[in-house]
Design a protein around this motif. Structure first.
Motif, PDB file in Angstrom:
ATOM      1  N   TYR A  59      72.294  28.324  20.082  1.00  0.00           N
ATOM      2  CA  TYR A  59      72.609  29.640  19.522  1.00  0.00           C
ATOM      3  C   TYR A  59      71.724  29.912  18.309  1.00  0.00           C
ATOM      4  CZ  TYR A  59      74.804  33.396  16.958  1.00  0.00           C
ATOM      5  OH  TYR A  59      75.006  34.579  16.287  1.00  0.00           O
ATOM      6  N   LEU A  98      70.299  33.656  15.830  1.00  0.00           N
ATOM      7  CA  LEU A  98      70.342  35.104  15.664  1.00  0.00           C
ATOM      8  C   LEU A  98      69.237  35.760  16.495  1.00  0.00           C
ATOM      9  CD1 LEU A  98      70.992  35.379  11.814  1.00  0.00           C
ATOM     10  CD2 LEU A  98      72.646  35.663  13.679  1.00  0.00           C
ATOM     11  N   SER A  99      69.463  37.013  16.874  1.00  0.00           N
ATOM     12  CA  SER A  99      68.511  37.735  17.724  1.00  0.00           C
ATOM     13  C   SER A  99      67.870  38.875  16.944  1.00  0.00           C
ATOM     14  CB  SER A  99      69.222  38.305  18.952  1.00  0.00           C
ATOM     15  OG  SER A  99      69.902  37.298  19.649  1.00  0.00           O
ATOM     16  N   ASN A 114      71.277  34.562  23.766  1.00  0.00           N
ATOM     17  CA  ASN A 114      71.515  34.905  22.364  1.00  0.00           C
ATOM     18  C   ASN A 114      71.587  36.410  22.132  1.00  0.00           C
ATOM     19  OD1 ASN A 114      71.658  32.381  20.732  1.00  0.00           O
ATOM     20  ND2 ASN A 114      69.722  31.974  21.737  1.00  0.00           N
ATOM     21  N   SER A 115      70.725  37.170  22.784  1.00  0.00           N
ATOM     22  CA  SER A 115      70.746  38.618  22.573  1.00  0.00           C
ATOM     23  C   SER A 115      72.034  39.234  23.111  1.00  0.00           C
ATOM     24  CB  SER A 115      69.526  39.281  23.223  1.00  0.00           C
ATOM     25  OG  SER A 115      69.491  39.050  24.614  1.00  0.00           O
ATOM     26  N   ASN A 132      75.038  37.929  20.758  1.00  0.00           N
ATOM     27  CA  ASN A 132      75.002  38.608  19.464  1.00  0.00           C
ATOM     28  C   ASN A 132      75.363  40.086  19.596  1.00  0.00           C
ATOM     29  OD1 ASN A 132      74.297  36.517  17.591  1.00  0.00           O
ATOM     30  ND2 ASN A 132      72.255  36.475  18.488  1.00  0.00           N
ATOM     31  N   SER A 133      74.982  40.694  20.697  1.00  0.00           N
ATOM     32  CA  SER A 133      75.369  42.095  20.946  1.00  0.00           C
ATOM     33  C   SER A 133      76.886  42.208  21.040  1.00  0.00           C
ATOM     34  CB  SER A 133      74.730  42.602  22.241  1.00  0.00           C
ATOM     35  OG  SER A 133      73.327  42.623  22.154  1.00  0.00           O
ATOM     36  N   ILE A 135      68.559  43.088  20.903  1.00  0.00           N
ATOM     37  CA  ILE A 135      69.931  43.612  20.987  1.00  0.00           C
ATOM     38  C   ILE A 135      69.902  45.044  21.504  1.00  0.00           C
ATOM     39  CG2 ILE A 135      71.927  44.342  19.605  1.00  0.00           C
ATOM     40  CD1 ILE A 135      71.473  41.876  17.857  1.00  0.00           C
TER      41      ILE A 135
END
Length: 415
Positions: A201, A203-204, A85-86, A89-90, A209
């Motif tokens: 999935y 959010l991080s 996820n990190s 999201n990055s 990030i």
């Protein structure tokens, strides 16, 4: 499954993919270059070269750094989900920010704005690339998913080309079809990860990030540097010359890229395996690398020799009679498969796995500077020939520097 059996399974999965990637251009490339002609094919090549900068930016080196993290933590589900996820999201964040810059360039700069619709559709390839987490499948050593999804992407593109692209007026359909193929594969990949691996999935945090961006920085700088003397060849040539000349160069380079792509299944299969092997035993990793060096040298050397001596026949059969100017370019670029094969073993497989990320990055940054200097000198005076010579000289510089550094560090792969 034993480590050796898994390695072989992954290798043959990627070998199948690369064989497909090698054969498909032999069908689509001859069709496209004939239907579009050198000038229009040059427009496509210029647009794809430009959009590849943004693919590199959104990759941010994660195909190497995230692969390593996934490989090490593959048995820890919560950690695996956090990394997934990190990183994803990055990449999504970078993609959105990048599009702002991309949009301003293609709408405001005259060299781009005259084909603004084509450039905007081409950005779909960046979106699809972000959605397709190759780094996750590599780290899990499940290369068969990469193979299957890439084949789907290429089939969507190829089918669309033969069905819808019938003449020069269909130019805009090429980036549209290519973007659709990338996005379809990416969306399917996300579903596979959710259903097959149980990774959800979400959010991080800003901290996670920030960690990923910091961890990938050195490799990101390296990949940006690489793009300055690989992807940018077509781009810089397009700035100094015209679309027809770009078409001659890009078609020859496309053939070379297909040949150097033979390295890809080996590189992608071996890299996660080597990362684990180095932790277990550096001596065993070195022995593995020595065998790999001999095998890569033999195969890529043979490919380079064949391309050099049969360049006339290759251009005539694949590109057609309108691309006679591409023969001399192909001859100059012919030994790149061997040179790039060696630099892959020295750089990605050895320097990165042994922890020399900064050295790897510095060599490529110096090489990119050399490439730009050579381009500014050679391209205005020798145009397409200067571009080809500059490319080969830069790749040779990279290979020699990496080999010399390893030798000085007593990491001897030659005996």
């Amino acid at each position: 499954m034993s480590s050796k059996k898994k390695l072989l399974e992954n290798f043959f999965s990627l070998l199948f993919l690369q064989g497909f990637n090698f054969l498909l251009p032999l069908l689509t490339l001859p069709y496209l270059v004939r239907v579009l002609g050198p000038a229009n094919y040059g427009v496509i090549a210029f647009a794809l070269a430009f959009v590849q900068f943004f693919v590199i930016i959104t990759d941010y080196g994660f195909n190497l750094t995230a692969t390593r993290q996934i490989s090490i933590n593959r048995d820890n589900h919560s950690k695996l989900e956090e990394i997934y996820n990190s990183v994803l999201n990055s990449k999504l964040l970078i993609m959105v920010i990048s599009f702002v810059g991309y949009f301003l360039i293609v709408t405001l700069v005259p060299r781009f704005s005259k084909d603004v619709e084509l450039f905007l559709w081409a950005y779909g390839m960046v979106v699809g690339n972000v959605l397709f987490p190759v780094w996750f499948f590599q780290g899990m050593e499940k290369m068969k998913f990469i193979s299957i999804l890439n084949v789907i992407s290429k089939l969507v593109f190829a089918s669309g080309i033969f069905i819808f692209v019938q003449g020069k007026s269909d130019l805009i359909l090429v980036p549209i079809l290519q973007s659709i193929g990338f996005i379809v594969a990416g969306v399917i990949a996300l579903f596979v990860i959710r259903l097959k691996f149980g990774v959800k999935y979400r959010l991080s945090s800003i901290e996670s990030i920030r960690y990923q961006l910091k961890d990938g920085l050195d490799v990101f700088l390296s990949t940006v540097a690489i793009s300055l003397y690989t992807i940018s060849n077509t781009f810089i040539l397009g700035l100094f010359t015209n679309n027809t000349i770009v078409g001659y160069y890009a078609s020859a380079e496309k053939l070379i890229n297909a040949a150097t792509g033979l390295i890809t299944p080996v590189s992608q299969t071996v890299y996660p395996h080597l990362n684990k092997l180095v932790i277990e035993s550096k001596e065993r990793a070195l022995q593995f690398l020595k065998k790999m060096l001999y095998g890569i040298s033999l195969v890529t050397g043979l490919v380079s020799i064949i391309i050099f001596f049969f360049s006339n026949h290759i251009v005539d059969i694949v590109l057609g009679p309108n691309y006679g100017e591409s023969v001399v370019i192909l001859k100059i670029l012919a030994f790149l498969p061997l040179i790039i094969g060696l630099s892959n073993v020295f750089g990605v497989q050895t320097l990165l796995t042994f922890g020399f990320k900064k050295v790897f990055s510095r060599i490529l940054i110096i090489a990119s500077t050399l490439s730009v200097v050579l381009a500014l000198i050679l391209v205005p005076n020798f145009e397409v020939i200067g571009t080809a010579i500059g490319f080969v000289v830069t790749e040779l510089f990279v290979t020699i520097c990496m080999g010399c550094y390893l030798y000085n560090k007593k990491i001897n792969l030659w005996r």
